[in-house]
Design an enzyme around this catalytic site. Structure first.
Site, short mmCIF file in Angstrom:
data_model
loop_
_atom_site.label_atom_id
_atom_site.label_comp_id
_atom_site.label_asym_id
_atom_site.label_seq_id
_atom_site.Cartn_x
_atom_site.Cartn_y
_atom_site.Cartn_z
N THR A 132 0.57 -1.08 -0.05
CA THR A 132 0.03 -0.07 0.15
C THR A 132 0.70 1.23 -0.07
O THR A 132 1.91 1.13 0.34
CB THR A 132 -0.86 -0.07 1.17
N ASP A 133 0.32 2.33 -0.52
CA ASP A 133 0.92 3.83 -0.58
C ASP A 133 1.13 4.25 0.91
O ASP A 133 1.90 5.06 1.23
CB ASP A 133 0.07 4.81 -1.38
N GLU A 134 0.39 3.65 1.77
CA GLU A 134 0.29 3.87 3.10
C GLU A 134 1.59 3.67 3.97
O GLU A 134 1.93 4.38 5.01
CB GLU A 134 -0.97 3.46 4.03
N TYR A 157 -1.99 -0.62 10.80
CA TYR A 157 -2.10 -1.12 9.60
C TYR A 157 -0.85 -0.81 8.71
O TYR A 157 -0.56 -2.03 8.28
CB TYR A 157 -3.44 -0.61 8.81
#
Ligand SMILES: Cc1cn([C@H]2C[C@H](O)[C@@H](COP(=O)(O)OP(=O)(O)O[C@H]3O[C@H](CO)[C@@H](O)[C@H](O)[C@H]3O)O2)c(=O)[nH]c1=O
Length: 345
Positions: A122-124, A146
């Site tokens: 994910t970009d997160e 997360y």
């Protein structure tokens, strides 16, 4: 020649693979949590090339047996706990599923000499950024449990590349939307609320923005990387469509509610408590993937039209959001069956 491919969750990817490679055998492992549904796999369930295996990525016996009994060439690992809000309530479950689960899977895949192991991240993992867009060399600075668990999983995957040259690839994508998505995510949630004449629940100021990618563009990117991605590399899958959440709510109301006036839009919004951390935006550069020939094809206008139509045609696909508009948080206090009794003195 036919390949054997194993996908952990990821129903749109499975459907796309079945269409693109009709001779391949596809196995899916999924534990059918609250946010997944066998209904998502209707398009492939009748195919003799397709097998569904109910099970958990964290179950080393199941996963080992799977790789020992099937000759698997390619693995797409999309299995994860994905919802940021839940991760603050159940951080250890996110670590267990996302990091430990990845450890279980990659070890089995490595021992079975899988030809490609594609980890969907994910970009997160970058943390948010107001100005500077991230490329694949930007440092990982996760800001919620997360994304911390996804970053940990990435590190495990990369360690198999560094130590053994095990053929891995990692993808980091922006927010995905489209049919079938569970209404914990913002677009289906707002659509479901508006459909029931309820207000969009804007967390915090609503000024935080997200980049959205239509789901078929993301599966296209996965297939491009499966065929052309360089082993041991990380690829951003970004979108140029960025929208603040409050603006998203306004647009969705305008599309769904006939003749709504500009002044009346505010009546469709309810400002609710923000998340423990407000991630303002996740800008990314995806040049590396563009060089392999991938570009998003579905415009926001077209993607959201298809999405709205799907939710209108399938209003009861998921159990509905409860009356007060809140969903019960995923329970994370399951006691392991082998736990010793604990006495407080
Ligand atoms: C559900 C909901 C969300 N929001 C806001 C919070 C966020 O700023 C934004 C998007 O929320 P979500 O749809 O939950 O998505 P977000 O937290 O960005 O994370 C998603 O996108 C990530 C990719 O960036 C994925 O890795 C995650 O698995 C996925 O859950 O909308 C609201 O204001 N109201 C809401 O009711």
């Amino acid at each position: 020649t036919s390949s054997y491919i194993c996908v952990l969750s990821g129903s749109h990817l499975i459907s796309a693979l079945a269409v693109r490679f009709p001779h391949w055998r596809i196995l899916t492992v999924d534990n059918l949590q609250y946010c997944s549904s066998l209904k998502n796999l209707r398009s492939v369930e009748a195919s003799s090339k397709y097998t569904f295996i109910p099970g958990d990525v964290c179950d080393p016996f199941l996963i080992k047996r799977l790789f020992a009994t099937e000759k698997i060439d390619i693995v797409f690992h999309c299995a994860a706990e994905t919802h940021v809000e839940n991760s603050f309530l159940c951080p250890s479950r996110f670590m267990r599923v996302n990091a430990d689960g990845t450890g279980v899977l990659i070890r089995a895949a490595f021992e079975a000499r899988v030809r490609r192991f594609i980890y969907i991240s994910t970009d997160e993992v970058y943390g948010d950024s107001l100005e500077q867009p991230f490329d694949e060399l930007s440092p990982k600075r996760p800001t919620n449990p997360y994304s911390a668990s996804k970053a940990a999983a990435e590190n495990i995957v990369m360690s198999y590349w560094m130590k053994h040259k095990f053929p891995v690839l990692i993808t980091r994508s922006s927010n995905v939307y489209g049919p079938h998505q569970h209404h914990e995510k913002v677009i289906p949630r707002f659509l479901s609320l508006i459909q029931r004449d309820q207000k969009c629940t804007i967390q915090g100021s609503g000024l935080q923005s997200r980049h959205f990618l239509y789901v078929s563009d993301v599966t296209d990117a996965f297939l491009t990387l499966m065929e052309k991605g360089i082993l041991g590399e990380i690829y951003n899958i970004g979108s140029s469509f960025e929208i603040p959440i409050i603006q998203l709510a306004r647009e969705l109301v305008k599309m769904k509610v006939k003749d709504v006036s500009e002044e009346a839009l505010v009546d469709w919004m309810e400002f609710v408590e923000d998340r423990p951390v407000t991630e303002l935006r996740y800008p990314m550069i995806s040049d590396k993937l563009h060089k392999l020939g991938w570009r998003p094809k579905v415009t926001w206008k077209e993607g959201i039209r298809r999405t709205i139509q799907w939710y209108e045609e399938n209003p009861n696909y998921w159990p509905s959001i409860s009356e007060n508009g809140e969903e019960s948080p995923a329970s994370c206090d399951q006691t392991p069956s082998h736990a010793m009794p604990y006495h407080v003195r």
